[in-house]
Design a protein around this motif. Structure first.
Motif, PDB file in Angstrom:
ATOM      1  N   THR A   1      25.566  47.534  25.115  1.00  0.00           N
ATOM      2  CA  THR A   1      25.222  47.682  23.725  1.00  0.00           C
ATOM      3  C   THR A   1      26.345  46.777  22.962  1.00  0.00           C
ATOM      4  N   LEU A   2      25.982  45.997  22.176  1.00  0.00           N
ATOM      5  CA  LEU A   2      26.880  45.240  21.389  1.00  0.00           C
ATOM      6  C   LEU A   2      26.778  45.613  19.919  1.00  0.00           C
ATOM      7  N   THR A   3      27.728  45.923  19.164  1.00  0.00           N
ATOM      8  CA  THR A   3      27.631  46.077  17.861  1.00  0.00           C
ATOM      9  C   THR A   3      27.009  45.133  17.043  1.00  0.00           C
ATOM     10  N   GLY A   4      26.308  45.689  15.999  1.00  0.00           N
ATOM     11  CA  GLY A   4      25.223  44.771  15.121  1.00  0.00           C
ATOM     12  C   GLY A   4      24.198  44.186  15.810  1.00  0.00           C
ATOM     13  N   THR A   5      24.147  44.315  17.228  1.00  0.00           N
ATOM     14  CA  THR A   5      22.867  43.832  17.869  1.00  0.00           C
ATOM     15  C   THR A   5      22.128  44.932  18.641  1.00  0.00           C
ATOM     16  N   GLY A   6      22.826  45.975  19.116  1.00  0.00           N
ATOM     17  CA  GLY A   6      22.136  46.959  19.918  1.00  0.00           C
ATOM     18  C   GLY A   6      21.891  46.899  21.507  1.00  0.00           C
ATOM     19  N   THR A   7      20.848  47.523  22.049  1.00  0.00           N
ATOM     20  CA  THR A   7      20.651  47.563  23.293  1.00  0.00           C
ATOM     21  C   THR A   7      20.296  46.429  23.913  1.00  0.00           C
ATOM     22  N   VAL A   8      21.100  45.830  25.047  1.00  0.00           N
ATOM     23  CA  VAL A   8      20.898  44.382  25.813  1.00  0.00           C
ATOM     24  C   VAL A   8      20.557  44.682  27.206  1.00  0.00           C
ATOM     25  N   VAL A   9      19.853  44.408  27.864  1.00  0.00           N
ATOM     26  CA  VAL A   9      19.731  44.495  29.382  1.00  0.00           C
ATOM     27  C   VAL A   9      19.506  43.140  29.820  1.00  0.00           C
ATOM     28  N   THR A  10      19.878  42.902  30.995  1.00  0.00           N
ATOM     29  CA  THR A  10      20.067  41.535  31.735  1.00  0.00           C
ATOM     30  C   THR A  10      19.457  41.742  33.125  1.00  0.00           C
ATOM     31  N   GLY A  11      18.920  40.477  33.553  1.00  0.00           N
ATOM     32  CA  GLY A  11      18.218  40.558  35.163  1.00  0.00           C
ATOM     33  C   GLY A  11      17.471  38.963  35.282  1.00  0.00           C
ATOM     34  N   THR A  12      17.058  39.096  36.269  1.00  0.00           N
ATOM     35  CA  THR A  12      16.540  37.916  36.905  1.00  0.00           C
ATOM     36  C   THR A  12      14.964  38.221  36.598  1.00  0.00           C
ATOM     37  N   ALA A  13      14.166  37.509  35.780  1.00  0.00           N
ATOM     38  CA  ALA A  13      12.584  37.460  35.836  1.00  0.00           C
ATOM     39  C   ALA A  13      11.963  37.124  36.826  1.00  0.00           C
ATOM     40  N   TYR A  14      11.159  37.988  37.489  1.00  0.00           N
ATOM     41  CA  TYR A  14      10.281  37.639  38.721  1.00  0.00           C
ATOM     42  C   TYR A  14       9.186  36.815  38.219  1.00  0.00           C
ATOM     43  N   SER A  15       8.652  37.078  37.405  1.00  0.00           N
ATOM     44  CA  SER A  15       7.333  36.424  37.248  1.00  0.00           C
ATOM     45  C   SER A  15       6.837  36.381  35.601  1.00  0.00           C
ATOM     46  N   GLY A  16       5.894  35.727  35.126  1.00  0.00           N
ATOM     47  CA  GLY A  16       5.566  35.788  33.752  1.00  0.00           C
ATOM     48  C   GLY A  16       6.226  35.013  32.907  1.00  0.00           C
ATOM     49  N   GLU A  17       5.928  35.505  31.523  1.00  0.00           N
ATOM     50  CA  GLU A  17       6.718  34.709  30.259  1.00  0.00           C
ATOM     51  C   GLU A  17       6.687  35.933  29.426  1.00  0.00           C
ATOM     52  N   VAL A  18       7.878  36.024  28.540  1.00  0.00           N
ATOM     53  CA  VAL A  18       8.424  36.870  27.636  1.00  0.00           C
ATOM     54  C   VAL A  18       8.592  36.172  26.313  1.00  0.00           C
ATOM     55  N   ARG A  19       8.195  36.659  25.180  1.00  0.00           N
ATOM     56  CA  ARG A  19       8.726  36.022  23.953  1.00  0.00           C
ATOM     57  C   ARG A  19       9.322  36.815  23.104  1.00  0.00           C
ATOM     58  N   VAL A  20       9.977  36.521  22.115  1.00  0.00           N
ATOM     59  CA  VAL A  20      10.637  37.348  20.999  1.00  0.00           C
ATOM     60  C   VAL A  20       9.337  37.971  20.345  1.00  0.00           C
ATOM     61  N   GLY A  21       9.473  39.328  20.086  1.00  0.00           N
ATOM     62  CA  GLY A  21       8.265  40.040  19.292  1.00  0.00           C
ATOM     63  C   GLY A  21       7.486  40.840  20.331  1.00  0.00           C
ATOM     64  N   ASP A  22       7.399  40.237  21.627  1.00  0.00           N
ATOM     65  CA  ASP A  22       6.456  40.879  22.581  1.00  0.00           C
ATOM     66  C   ASP A  22       6.870  42.579  22.870  1.00  0.00           C
ATOM     67  N   HIS A  23       6.090  43.249  23.238  1.00  0.00           N
ATOM     68  CA  HIS A  23       6.023  44.764  23.471  1.00  0.00           C
ATOM     69  C   HIS A  23       6.185  44.813  24.896  1.00  0.00           C
TER      70      HIS A  23
END
Length: 653
Positions: free
Chosen positions: A186-208
């Motif tokens: 967690t980062l102050t003012g940002t919230g929860t953050v996860v990191t990792g390697t994307a295996y496939s597909g595409e993600v955009r800001v706003g996606d669920h």
């Protein structure tokens, strides 16, 4: 492109990454104090062409192999680091075994610390390395002697990686988005953050997305991709996702979890796999052996169920099922590694074939044939093999999910595959053309046999006919097949009964005479027809004879036995069912009481209860306490709105 390091402790992996990127990946206080890498470290190298190389630095200590495995997942290229002064060491060998089990075939060897040894030692260690790699996918990979301290040899490696990035394969944007989580903070003012390697597909800001296996819904508030702010991320990239969600808490997220597009969220504790035991193992792997299972960034305890025998000898491979202590997420083609119960050594690994195997029959020959059909990287080949391997329908929704196919890609695959698709409540089923034809012939043969053995029956309902078939297909599949046969004129349907064209239920002449006398009494009674005793008294016929005749007529479909000695005309039952159906549709939750139904049909409470209990037995209604709801449409159950059944014929006709 994601580049990982591998090699024994203190062979210079972290120093190499620093020499290439200028970033010290040892971020923990303990790492600084002890001078060794404990957890995964990350660095990024922007290239002149705009590409960014991501580096995952893994620990080399034998007790930290689980962290090494979490870092090795999802990388595109590996740098196997061997110190010139030490040469090949135990964790060098184990790391190479792990890389081979994970199916990695793109890499280079870095012969580090060459400033500490004489030239002859460099050649000696190089030969040692070549011997180690001879039987692996890295047998022909390039070797770079260098010193991260003096900078000798670093430039050629940099140039090689730069050229490699330019001709690297396109990002893995096909399929739905899937990311293996290796860090959460967690980062102050940002919230929860996860990191990792994307295996496939595409993600955009706003996606669920969904946190899996927990199933928690989140929204992507922002992201960094390859260490830069971005609006989207793709397979093959390191992503840091800033997440928001009403139920999301950092404590719910663990290394080994997944962040996935909703269609991929199907956790499982059983995985059918192709398993290999390393040739260097001293003992065979036996049935039920406990293991550490590593897939993605996860480390889960489980057991091995061998499907082709009771032991797996060193150097051999066979089909098996991994039974895990807790759920994880997997897809066809995922690579995994097994370690012994004490997590002291790597013992084997393999590839996931089916992440959602059936709960029963894992040893059956048909099941093993199915798994062998899945041993391909091409979904079109697997689909064709699966359709031809069995006569039972294939769950196309499960196939699409297991192979991570988007709707458009799946539809293109279905349209080019010779098969019949049947829509069901849960999606689509596929059946090979030969199996579709065989099912039709089997159904016609079953009806022909029924007409010969029970000529007084009007035919068979879908459920009754299914019980006569050897494979017992899903009802929806059989309904579709019967409908196709009816459209082709090869069978007929009257109400809920299917029969061959021209078939008419038969009664004896005496039965026909008595039935013609009873019919007006039953029709006049409508919702309150006379009982057996009343009919016998009215017509001066023996009560037992009346009862027997009504049972025989019931087999023709003209009447239904609603309660003991109480038979209702088919038309009356149809209208009673339609009234119940309409009542359910009128109410908000679709459920009604016996009293509400009694008032609609205007009969006594006892008779109303008997009618509803008959509906329950007929699977037309479902009782829940004092309430009932409609389970299936009345026409499918009682033939409401269908063609009138032909009157029973006289055997002398």
């Amino acid at each position: 492109m994601i580049i990982g390091t591998a090699g024994h402790i203190d062979h210079g992996k972290t120093a190499l990454v620093h020499a290439l990127t200028g970033v010290d990946t040892d971020r923990l206080k303990e790492e600084k104090a002890r001078g060794i890498t404990i957890d995964l470290g990350y660095a990024y190298l922007p290239l002149p062409n705009g590409e960014v190389l991501g580096f995952v630095d893994v620990p080399g200590h034998e007790k930290l192999i689980h962290n090494m495995l979490a870092g090795a997942t999802g990388i595109d290229f590996v740098l196997v680091v061997v110190a010139a002064d030490d040469g090949v060491m135990p964790q060098t060998r184990e790391h190479v075994q792990i890389l081979d089990l994970l199916g990695l075939d793109q890499g280079a060897v870095v012969l580090s610390k060459v400033d500490r040894v004489a030239p002859g030692r460099i050649d000696e260690v190089a030969q040692e390395i070549r011997a180690l790699l001879a039987e692996t996918s890295f047998a022909n990979c390039p070797l770079f002697p260098l010193s991260a301290v003096t900078g000798l040899g670093v430039a050629p490696l940099y140039q090689y990686l730069e050229a490699l990035a330019e001709r690297a394969a396109e990002k893995k944007t096909s399929g739905h988005f899937r990311l293996a989580i290796d860090r959460c903070f967690t980062l102050t003012g940002t919230g929860t953050v996860v990191t990792g390697t994307a295996y496939s597909g595409e993600v955009r800001v706003g996606d669920h997305l969904l946190l899996s296996p927990a199933g928690i819904s989140v929204r992507v508030r922002g992201m960094h991709v390859q260490n830069h702010p971005a609006e989207s991320g793709r397979g093959g990239e390191r992503c840091a996702l800033n997440l928001a969600g009403a139920q999301l808490h950092k404590e719910f997220i663990h290394r080994g979890d997944w962040m996935v597009a909703p269609p991929l969220h199907m956790p499982s504790q059983r995985l059918d796999v192709r398993l290999k035991l390393l040739a260097g193992e001293a003992k065979p792997l036996r049935q039920g052996m406990p293991i550490h299972f590593h897939l993605g960034a996860a480390d889960i305890m489980g057991r091995v169920a061998l499907l082709e025998g009771d032991i797996l000898k060193p150097g051999q491979e066979l089909l098996a099922q991994i039974v895990l202590d807790r759920s994880t997420l997997a897809q066809h083609g995922d690579r995994f590694v097994l370690r012994d119960p004490s997590a002291q050594r790597t013992i084997g690994g393999g590839i996931v074939l089916d992440p959602h195997p059936p709960s029963r029959g894992r040893h059956r020959p048909t099941r093993l044939t199915t798994l062998r059909a899945l041993e391909t990287e091409r979904p079109e080949e697997a689909l064709a093999h699966l359709l031809q391997a069995g006569d039972t329908p294939l769950d196309l929704v499960a196939f699409q999910r297991n192979w991570n196919l988007r709707d458009a890609d799946a539809e293109a695959l279905w349209s080019t595959t010779p098969m019949v698709r049947i829509q069901t409540g849960g999606g689509w089923l596929g059946l090979a053309l030969e199996a579709w034809d065989a099912l039709g012939e089997s159904a016609l043969a079953a009806l022909s046999g029924l007409h010969q053995s029970a000529s007084d029956l009007p035919g068979a309902t879908t459920a009754q006919l299914r019980m006569q078939l050897p494979l017992r297909p899903p009802l929806e599949v059989l309904e579709a097949r019967l409908a196709a046969l009816r459209d082709a004129g090869r069978l007929a349907r009257h109400g809920p009964w299917f029969h061959l064209p021209g078939h008419r239920p038969q009664l004896t002449p005496q039965d026909t005479e008595n039935w013609n006398k009873m019919t007006p009494l039953l029709v006049a009674g409508d919702f309150q027809p006379p009982r057996v005793r009343d009919i016998a008294q009215e017509l001066k016929i023996d009560e037992g004879e009346v009862r027997g005749l009504l049972h025989r007529v019931a087999r023709t479909g003209q009447v239904w036995k609603v309660a003991h000695d109480h038979f209702f005309p088919r038309e009356s039952v149809g209208r009673l069912a339609a009234i119940a159906e309409a009542l359910g549709h009128e109410l908000a939750d679709g459920r009604f009481t016996a009293a509400q139904y009694r008032d609609r049909i205007d009969v006594g409470r006892k008779l109303a209860i008997q009618i509803l209990e008959f509906f329950d037995r007929s699977v037309f209604t479902r009782r829940q306490g004092n309430l009932r709801s409609i389970r299936q449409v009345s026409e499918a159950t009682f033939g409401v709105g269908g063609n009138a059944l032909p009157a029973p014929s006289n055997e002398s006709d």
